[in-house]
Write a protein that holds these residues in place. Structure first.
Motif, mmCIF file in Angstrom:
data_model
loop_
_atom_site.group_PDB
_atom_site.id
_atom_site.type_symbol
_atom_site.label_atom_id
_atom_site.label_comp_id
_atom_site.label_asym_id
_atom_site.label_seq_id
_atom_site.Cartn_x
_atom_site.Cartn_y
_atom_site.Cartn_z
ATOM 1 N N PRO A 692 0.804 -1.222 0.000
ATOM 2 C CA PRO A 692 0.000 0.000 0.000
ATOM 3 C C PRO A 692 0.833 1.267 0.000
ATOM 4 O O PRO A 692 0.361 2.323 -0.436
ATOM 5 C CB PRO A 692 -0.826 -0.140 1.278
ATOM 6 N N VAL A 695 1.306 3.498 -3.335
ATOM 7 C CA VAL A 695 0.268 4.319 -3.958
ATOM 8 C C VAL A 695 0.746 5.745 -4.098
ATOM 9 O O VAL A 695 0.521 6.418 -5.113
ATOM 10 C CB VAL A 695 -1.035 4.231 -3.149
ATOM 11 N N THR A 696 1.436 6.239 -3.025
ATOM 12 C CA THR A 696 1.963 7.607 -3.088
ATOM 13 C C THR A 696 2.998 7.729 -4.200
ATOM 14 O O THR A 696 3.017 8.708 -4.956
ATOM 15 C CB THR A 696 2.592 7.982 -1.736
ATOM 16 N N ARG A 699 1.300 7.986 -7.526
ATOM 17 C CA ARG A 699 0.747 9.307 -7.821
ATOM 18 C C ARG A 699 1.845 10.278 -8.236
ATOM 19 O O ARG A 699 1.671 11.084 -9.134
ATOM 20 C CB ARG A 699 0.007 9.835 -6.604
ATOM 21 N N SER A 723 -4.784 6.591 -7.898
ATOM 22 C CA SER A 723 -4.800 6.210 -6.479
ATOM 23 C C SER A 723 -5.865 5.161 -6.214
ATOM 24 O O SER A 723 -5.623 4.164 -5.519
ATOM 25 C CB SER A 723 -5.033 7.447 -5.616
ATOM 26 N N GLU A 724 -7.068 5.356 -6.785
ATOM 27 C CA GLU A 724 -8.160 4.420 -6.545
ATOM 28 C C GLU A 724 -7.892 3.070 -7.194
ATOM 29 O O GLU A 724 -8.089 2.013 -6.580
ATOM 30 C CB GLU A 724 -9.466 5.017 -7.073
ATOM 31 N N VAL A 726 -4.960 1.679 -8.234
ATOM 32 C CA VAL A 726 -3.811 0.956 -7.686
ATOM 33 C C VAL A 726 -4.150 0.403 -6.309
ATOM 34 O O VAL A 726 -3.775 -0.720 -5.945
ATOM 35 C CB VAL A 726 -2.579 1.872 -7.639
ATOM 36 N N THR A 727 -4.862 1.203 -5.499
ATOM 37 C CA THR A 727 -5.260 0.740 -4.161
ATOM 38 C C THR A 727 -6.120 -0.523 -4.264
ATOM 39 O O THR A 727 -5.917 -1.501 -3.524
ATOM 40 C CB THR A 727 -6.018 1.838 -3.429
#
Length: 806
Positions: A692, A695-696, A699, A723-724, A726-727
Motif C-alpha cells: 500500500p 500508492v503515493t 501518484r 490512487s483508486e 492501484v489501491t
C-alpha cells in the motif's frame, strides 16, 4: 350407336368400302358382294338363301327410324351385324328398291372410324369454304374439275377477287407465260411421282394478278390401293404468309430483346426500338412515376393516376426525334378526358387517325403528341398484375399504309408481354432499392482516421448492382487506442443476406467491446451463427453461414493478431513496397462449430498496409483463389513500388477496376488499413509491488509524467483515478501491479493486476465506509472498462485532453 341420320352418306369415303347385297321381298339374300364377305366373314355360298335378319345382332334395328320397305328393313339407318367369329360390326346402310322388280339393293358402309371420318369431312368443308386459299381439284390432264373460287376473297386487299381458277381451265392458265410451262411441269411431276410440291413461288406474275405474289402447293389424289386420280392445288397469297411471318418475327424479337435487363428505363427503350421500324415510324413509352421508382402504380380502375407519367423512351425510324414533340425524360402535362383515354383506362388497345387524336388532345397539346405527317396511331396500355404501368404509343407517318385491325391485335399482344417485363423490372427496382438502402445503413463509413490506422473500405455489389449481398467490412475503435479490422461474407444474396450481415456486424461490434482475443471473439460469433441457423426454416438451415477475418492491431506494441473463419488471408504491404501474404491458419466458416480458431501474430512497422477482402475480389479473373491471391499481391506491389504508395482510396479504386468494368459474379468488399505507431515518448509504464505504500509513489510518477507532457489540467483527476485503481489492485488482487499512461488524442490510464476478478460499479449507501471508488472513477473519466489477458486483467480509463469548460 348414334341416331339414324343421312349425314354419314355425305361424308368422304372410298367406293371400295361399300358392302352390297340383293334381297327379295321376303328379306332373303339373293346376291352377296366380295366386300360383304370380307367384312363379315360369310361367303356368298354361306349367306345366299338365308334371311338378312340372321346377320343382325339382337335389337340392332330398334334404334333406326323411317318407313319400312316391303323387305321389312328401314330405308336407312345404322345397325350392328354379327361377324362369323362372333364379334359385332357397326354399319350405316341404305335400302334402295329396284324399279319394276320386287328386289331391293342394300348398301352398307362400315363405321370403323366414325370420329375420324367426321373430322375429315369437317376439314374438307372448312378448306373449301374459307376465303384465304384458292383450292382446285384437277384431273389427270390437269384440268380443273372443282374449285372454291366462288368463296375466295383476297385477304390482302379485303375485296372480292375474280379468281382465274375456273372449271375446265388448265393449271398453266394461272401463271404468266414465263412460268406457265414450269408450273405445269411441276404439278405433272406431282401426279407421276406422288411427291408433293410445297411453297413454289413463281418468278413472274400473271397479268391478271398484277401487284400480287402467290405460292403454289400441290398434292396427288389417290384411290386405294395407290392409283392416282388427280391432283389438288392450293394458291396462297404471299402477302398473307409474309404478314404472319412478320407477326411471328416481331413477337419473337420482342420476347428475346425485352426483359434482358432489370432496369425499367432500359426495358422501355428496348420496347420502343423493337417496334420501330418493324411496326411504325415513331414509338414512345410513357410510364407512371411509381413504375420508375419501383412503387405500386395505380390500379386499372383508378383513372386519375394513369396520366401522372413521364416519357421514358422514344425511338424513330429516321434516328432523330422531332424537336416539337415531348422529349424523353419530360413529364406529361394534364390530359383532357377524351374518349380514347377512357378506352385506354379500360385496358383496350386503341387505333385511331392522327387527325382524330389531334382533335381530342386540343391545339395546345397536339404538337407535343402528334408528329408531323402522323396519319395513324396505336395506343396500348401496359397492364400487368392488375396495375397500369404506363402507355405504349406507335405512329405511322408519311406514305406508309395505315394500321389495320391485325396491327392493333399484334400491338395488344406485344404490350401484354412487354408489360410483364416492365413490371418485373419495377419490382426488382423496389427490392434492389430496399436492399441497397438497408446495406448502406448497415455498412460503416468508407474512410476512418484513427490513432492506430488510416482505413478506407469499398463495396461493389454483384452483377453491377443487380445482387446486393452479405459482404461487409468494419473498423472498430477499441480502448487503449487499439483497433479491430473486420471483413466478412454471408452466404447468399438479397435482403436475407443483407439482414444477416447486419446482425453479424452488430454482434461483432458488441463482442469486440469485451476486448477478447480474435480466436475467442470468432468462437462467440460462431455460436451466434449456429443459433441463426436453428431459428431459420429447416429447408434453409444449410444456407445460413458466413466467413470472417478479424484482425486486432495495437499501435503501442505494434502487434497485429489475426484469426480467420474460413476467410482468405490478408495481404501485407511493407513500408518499402514489398508485399507478402499474411499467412493465417484458417478455421472453419462460421456456423460449422466444434473446431477451434487459431491466432497468428505479427509485428508491423508503421506505414504498413493491410489489405482485407472477400473472395469476390479474387474470383474476378475466374482462376483458382490461390493464383488470384498471388495476382492481388503482385498488383499491390506495383501500386506501392518504391515506398511511394498512393492514397488508400486510389489503391482501392485500382484494385476494384475490374469489378466496375465487368460486373462481378459475387459482391466484393475491400478494406485497406495503413498502420500507425505511437512514438516512444507517448507512453510511460511502471510496475509496483503489492505494498500500500507505493500508492503515493504511483501518484508522484503520474504527476511528473503529466507535467512533462504539459497536461497540467489533468494532474489532479488522474492522481485520484490512479490512487483508486492501484489501491484496489493491491487490496484485492495482490502484486505485482502495472501502471501505464498513453497519450494521443485522449489520455489512457491502465492498471493491470494478476487477478481475474470482475470489477463492478455499484452505488454505495451513505452509511457504507467503502464502495465509492469505481463510481468516483466513472465520474472523473470519459469512459472506463476492463479486459482480460492470459495472466490477469487490465482496468483502463480514458480522459479528454481538452480542458473542461464551465
Amino acid at each position: 350407336m348414334g341416331s339414324c341420320t343421312d349425314d354419314i352418306w355425305g361424308q368422304s369415303f372410298s367406293l371400295n368400302d361399300i358392302v352390297t347385297g340383293v334381297l327379295d321381298d321376303q328379306g332373303i339374300v339373293l346376291c352377296w358382294s366380295q366386300a360383304a364377305a370380307d367384312l363379315l366373314g360369310h361367303t356368298a355360298e354361306d349367306i345366299c338363301g338365308s334371311p338378312v335378319w340372321s346377320l343382325l345382332a339382337d335389337g340392332s334395328l330398334r334404334r333406326c327410324q323411317g318407313r319400312h320397305h316391303r323387305t321389312g328393313i328401314p330405308p336407312y339407318g345404322q345397325a350392328l351385324l354379327r361377324h362369323r367369329s362372333g364379334h359385332r360390326v357397326e354399319v350405316a346402310f341404305r335400302t334402295v328398291p329396284l324399279q319394276g322388280s320386287s328386289l331391293s339393293v342394300v348398301l352398307a358402309l362400315p363405321l370403323r372410324h366414325p370420329a375420324s371420318r367426321s373430322r375429315g369431312s369437317a376439314f374438307l368443308r372448312a378448306l373449301f369454304t374459307q376465303g384465304h386459299i384458292e383450292v382446285g381439284i384437277h384431273d389427270l390432264d390437269l384440268r380443273t374439275v372443282f374449285t372454291n373460287a366462288a368463296s375466295f376473297t383476297n385477304v390482302t386487299s379485303h375485296v372480292s377477287h375474280p379468281s382465274d381458277l375456273r372449271l375446265g381451265s388448265r393449271v398453266r392458265e394461272l401463271f404468266s407465260p414465263q412460268d406457265a410451262q414450269d408450273a405445269e411441269s411441276a404439278v405433272r411431276q406431282v401426279v407421276e411421282t406422288g411427291m408433293p410440291l410445297i411453297g413454289w413461288e413463281p418468278q413472274a406474275r400473271a397479268p391478271q394478278r398484277a401487284g400480287e405474289q402467290w405460292s403454289l402447293s400441290a398434292f396427288r389424289l389417290e384411290e386405294p390401293p395407290g392409283r392416282p386420280t388427280g391432283v389438288a392445288t392450293m394458291l396462297t397469297p404471299l402477302a398473307t404468309r409474309q404478314r404472319e411471318r412478320h407477326r411471328l418475327d416481331l413477337l419473337h424479337e420482342t420476347s428475346v430483346r425485352i426483359g434482358s435487363s432489370l432496369d425499367v428505363l432500359h426495358t422501355s427503350q428496348e420496347l420502343a426500338e423493337v417496334l420501330v421500324p418493324a411496326l411504325g415510324d415513331l414509338a414512345w413509352v410513357e410510364l407512371a412515376y411509381a413504375t420508375l421508382t419501383g412503387d405500386e402504380p395505380p390500379k386499372l380502375s383508378s383513372a386519375a393516376g394513369l396520366w401522372y407519367t413521364r416519357r421514358a423512351a422514344m425511338a424513330s425510324a429516321t434516328g432523330s426525334i422531332p424537336s416539337k414533340l415531348l422529349q424523353t425524360g419530360m413529364t406529361l402535362p394534364p390530359m383532357p378526358d377524351s374518349p380514347f383515354l377512357q378506352r385506354l383506362r379500360r385496358g383496350e388497345t386503341v387505333l385511331t387517325s392522327g387527325r382524330s387524336a389531334g382533335e381530342q388532345l386540343g391545339p395546345e397539346l397536339s404538337p407535343l403528341f402528334v408528329p408531323e405527317g402522323g396519319h395513324c396511331v396505336l395506343y396500348a396500355p401496359l397492364f400487368a398484375r392488375g396495375l397500369v404501368l404506363g402507355v405504349l404509343v406507335v405512329w405511322r407517318t408519311g406514305c406508309r399504309d395505315s394500321f389495320v385491325e391485325e396491327d392493333r391485335e399484334l400491338l395488344a399482344e406485344i404490350a401484354s408481354r412487354a408489360a410483364l417485363s416492365v413490371d418485373n423490372a419495377r419490382r426488382y427496382t423496389r427490392e434492389h432499392r430496399a436492399a441497397l438502402a438497408l446495406q448502406q445503413r448497415l455498412l460503416p463509413r468508407t474512410t476512418s482516421d484513427l490513432p492506430a490506422v488510416e482505413a478506407a473500405g469499398s463495396y461493389v455489389p454483384a452483377s453491377g448492382g443487380a445482387d446486393i449481398g452479405g459482404d461487409w467490412f468494419d473498423v472498430i475503435p477499441l480502448p487503449s487506442l487499439r483497433v479491430a479490422l473486420v471483413v466478412g461474407d454471408v452466404v447468399g444474396h438479397g435482403l436475407h443476406a443483407a439482414a444477416t450481415m447486419g446482425r453479424l456486424r452488430t454482434a461483432v461490434q458488441s463482442i469486440a467491446d469485451l476486448e477478447l482475443e480474435p480466436d475467442e471473439l470468432l468462437t462467440h460469433v460462431d455460436d451466434l451463427v449456429q443459433r441463426f441457423a436453428e431459428e431459420a426454416d429447416p429447408a434453409e438451415r444449410d444456407t445460413v453461414g458466413a466467413t470472417c477475418l478479424y484482425a486486432l492491431y495495437d499501435p503501442v506494441a505494434r502487434r497485429c493478431a489475426v484469426a480467420s473463419a474460413g476467410h482468405p488471408p490478408p495481404v501485407l504491404v511493407h513500408p518499402d513496397g514489398t508485399t507478402e501474404v499474411f499467412e493465417v491458419l484458417p478455421g472453419p466458416p462460421l456456423g460449422v462449430g466444434g473446431m477451434p480458431f487459431e491466432v497468428t501474430s505479427l509485428q508491423l512497422e508503421p506505414g504498413s498496409i493491410l489489405a482485407l477482402y472477400t473472395d469476390g475480389l479474387v474470383t474476378l479473373g475466374g482462376q483458382d483463389i490461390q493464383g488470384e491471391v498471388s495476382r492481388l499481391t503482385d498488383r499491390l506491389a506495383v501500386l506501392c513500388a518504391g515506398g511511394m504508395a498512393p492514397s488508400l482510396r486510389e489503391i482501392g479504386r485500382s484494385l476494384l477496376s475490374g469489378a466496375t468494368e465487368v460486373p462481378p459474379r459475387d459482391d466484393v468488399a475491400l478494406l485497406l488499413a495503413r498502420t500507425r505507431a505511437l512514438p516512444d515518448d507517448a507512453t510511460a509504464a511502471w510496475q509496483f509491488p503489492a505494498d500500500p505504500a507505493i500508492v503515493t509513489e504511483a501518484r508522484e510518477d503520474v504527476t511528473r509524467q503529466l507535467t512533462s507532457w504539459g497536461l497540467y489540467h489533468l494532474v489532479f483527476t488522474t492522481e485520484l483515478v490512479v490512487s483508486e485503481l492501484v489501491t484496489n489492485a493491491i487490496r484485492y488482487a495482490g502484486g505485482p501491479v502495472s501502471l501505464r499512461l498513453i497519450r494521443d488524442d485522449v489520455l489512457v490510464c491502465e492498471v493491470s493486476d494478476p487477478s481475474n476478478t470482475q470489477p463492478r460499479l455499484r452505488r454505495a449507501r451513505w452509511t457504507d465506509e467503502g464502495g465509492r471508488g469505481l463510481y468516483l472513477v466513472a465520474q472523473l473519466t470519459t469512459r472506463w472498462g476492463s479486459r482480460y489477458g492470459q495472466t490477469g486483467k487490465t482496468i483502463w480509463t480514458e480522459q479528454s485532453l481538452s480542458p473542461a469548460t464551465e
